[in-house]
Scaffold this motif. Structure first.
Motif, short mmCIF file in Angstrom:
data_model
loop_
_atom_site.label_atom_id
_atom_site.label_comp_id
_atom_site.label_asym_id
_atom_site.label_seq_id
_atom_site.Cartn_x
_atom_site.Cartn_y
_atom_site.Cartn_z
N GLY A 133 0.83 -1.20 0.00
CA GLY A 133 0.00 0.00 0.00
C GLY A 133 0.86 1.25 0.00
O GLY A 133 2.09 1.19 -0.07
N LEU A 134 0.20 2.37 0.10
CA LEU A 134 0.87 3.67 0.12
C LEU A 134 1.11 4.11 1.55
O LEU A 134 0.32 3.83 2.44
N TYR A 135 2.21 4.81 1.76
CA TYR A 135 2.34 5.55 3.01
C TYR A 135 2.74 6.97 2.67
O TYR A 135 3.22 7.25 1.57
N THR A 136 2.50 7.88 3.59
CA THR A 136 2.63 9.31 3.32
C THR A 136 3.97 9.67 2.71
O THR A 136 5.02 9.31 3.23
N GLY A 137 3.91 10.39 1.59
CA GLY A 137 5.10 10.92 0.96
C GLY A 137 5.77 10.01 -0.05
O GLY A 137 6.73 10.42 -0.70
N ARG A 138 5.30 8.77 -0.21
CA ARG A 138 5.94 7.84 -1.13
C ARG A 138 4.93 7.24 -2.09
O ARG A 138 3.76 7.09 -1.77
N THR A 139 5.42 6.85 -3.26
CA THR A 139 4.64 6.04 -4.18
C THR A 139 4.83 4.57 -3.79
O THR A 139 5.70 4.24 -2.98
N ARG A 140 4.03 3.68 -4.36
CA ARG A 140 4.18 2.26 -4.02
C ARG A 140 5.53 1.74 -4.52
O ARG A 140 5.97 2.07 -5.62
N HIS A 141 6.17 0.90 -3.70
CA HIS A 141 7.49 0.40 -4.07
C HIS A 141 7.84 -0.84 -3.25
O HIS A 141 7.23 -1.11 -2.22
N TYR A 160 9.66 0.04 -8.60
CA TYR A 160 8.44 0.83 -8.68
C TYR A 160 7.42 0.23 -9.63
O TYR A 160 7.75 -0.53 -10.54
N PHE A 161 6.17 0.60 -9.42
CA PHE A 161 5.04 0.13 -10.22
C PHE A 161 4.76 1.15 -11.32
O PHE A 161 4.66 2.35 -11.04
N PRO A 162 4.58 0.70 -12.56
CA PRO A 162 4.27 1.65 -13.64
C PRO A 162 2.87 2.24 -13.47
O PRO A 162 2.00 1.66 -12.83
N ASP A 163 2.69 3.42 -14.04
CA ASP A 163 1.38 4.10 -14.10
C ASP A 163 0.81 4.44 -12.73
O ASP A 163 -0.41 4.57 -12.58
N GLU A 164 1.65 4.60 -11.74
CA GLU A 164 1.19 5.03 -10.42
C GLU A 164 1.15 6.56 -10.38
O GLU A 164 2.14 7.21 -10.72
N GLY A 166 1.44 8.47 -7.92
CA GLY A 166 2.44 8.97 -6.99
C GLY A 166 3.86 9.00 -7.54
O GLY A 166 4.74 9.63 -6.95
N ASN A 167 4.12 8.34 -8.66
CA ASN A 167 5.48 8.32 -9.21
C ASN A 167 5.98 9.73 -9.51
O ASN A 167 7.14 10.06 -9.25
N ARG A 169 5.27 12.49 -8.10
CA ARG A 169 5.47 13.32 -6.90
C ARG A 169 6.56 12.79 -5.98
O ARG A 169 6.94 13.46 -5.03
N ASP A 170 7.02 11.57 -6.22
CA ASP A 170 7.99 10.94 -5.32
C ASP A 170 9.40 11.35 -5.72
O ASP A 170 9.86 11.06 -6.83
N GLY A 171 10.11 12.01 -4.81
CA GLY A 171 11.45 12.49 -5.10
C GLY A 171 12.48 11.41 -5.31
O GLY A 171 13.54 11.67 -5.89
N LEU A 172 12.21 10.18 -4.87
CA LEU A 172 13.15 9.07 -5.05
C LEU A 172 12.86 8.26 -6.31
O LEU A 172 13.71 7.47 -6.75
N PHE A 173 11.70 8.42 -6.90
CA PHE A 173 11.30 7.60 -8.05
C PHE A 173 12.32 7.69 -9.17
O PHE A 173 12.81 8.76 -9.51
#
Length: 198
Positions: A133-141, A160-164, A166-167, A169-173
């Motif tokens: 699932g998601l947690y605050t500030g991150r996309t699913r990973h 990482y999961f495609p077409d998310e 949150g990708n 907005r995630d600074g680590l993506f």
């Protein structure tokens, strides 16, 4: 009548393709292990990018490649190879996976959604889990450490999961760390090949 291959047909095809060392649970996705006997090597000269392990790594996870019993969520079967930069398979490479549960929580007291496995003699691996699932500030990973041997440094990275949504907005993506996914019964079938620098 279903067009899906029977378990007997699947095992016969796997044996013919050299997959005798992979054992499937009875209800795992049949398509998940249809990797070639050797990897396709186009584009494998660049090592898999490193990423932070984050604050939730726990050492000494149990050896297990199937985490489905750890919680709820859609199934994810991830398969691939561990390779050198010269596209040579790395037999017996250690892969240590961990991720959040469907509610975005990490188990920091035990080993829910944590486990390690070893690549086979052709450098292939298969990991079965539930989608995080998601947690605050991150996309699913997914988090993973991959090590070629006891003396070599581990590759620590995230997948990482495609077409998310949150990708973006995630600074680590990192797009280079996207899994290739396709639908399967009850979840998704994933593919990612790890390329180690050393």
């Amino acid at each position: 009548m279903s067009d899906a291959p029977s378990r007997r047909d699947l095992l016969a095809r796997l044996s013919a393709a050299g997959f005798a060392s992979l054992t499937l649970p009875a209800d795992a996705f049949a398509q998940s292990v249809e990797l070639p006997a050797t990897p396709a090597c186009e584009g494998h000269s660049t090592a898999t990018p490193r990423q932070t392990e984050g604050p939730f790594f726990t050492p000494s996870s149990p050896q297990r490649a199937d985490l489905r019993a750890d919680g709820e969520g859609a199934l994810l079967v991830l398969s691939g190879f561990v390779l050198t930069r010269q596209c040579r398979p790395i037999p017996g490479a250690l892969l240590d996976f961990w991720h959040a549960d469907a509610g975005g929580q990490y188990d920091n007291r035990g080993f829910r959604f944590r486990g390690h496995l070893f690549a086979d003699q052709q450098g292939r691996y298969q990991f079965i889990t539930r989608a995080p699932g998601l947690y605050t500030g991150r996309t699913r990973h997914l988090h993973v450490k991959v090590r070629a041997g006891t003396q070599s440094p581990a590759l620590t990275t995230q997948l990482y999961f495609p077409d998310e949504p949150g990708n973006r907005r995630d600074g680590l993506f990192d797009q280079k760390l996207l899994m290739s996914l396709r639908p399967g019964e009850g979840g998704q079938l994933g593919r990612f090949d790890f390329v180690l620098a050393a």
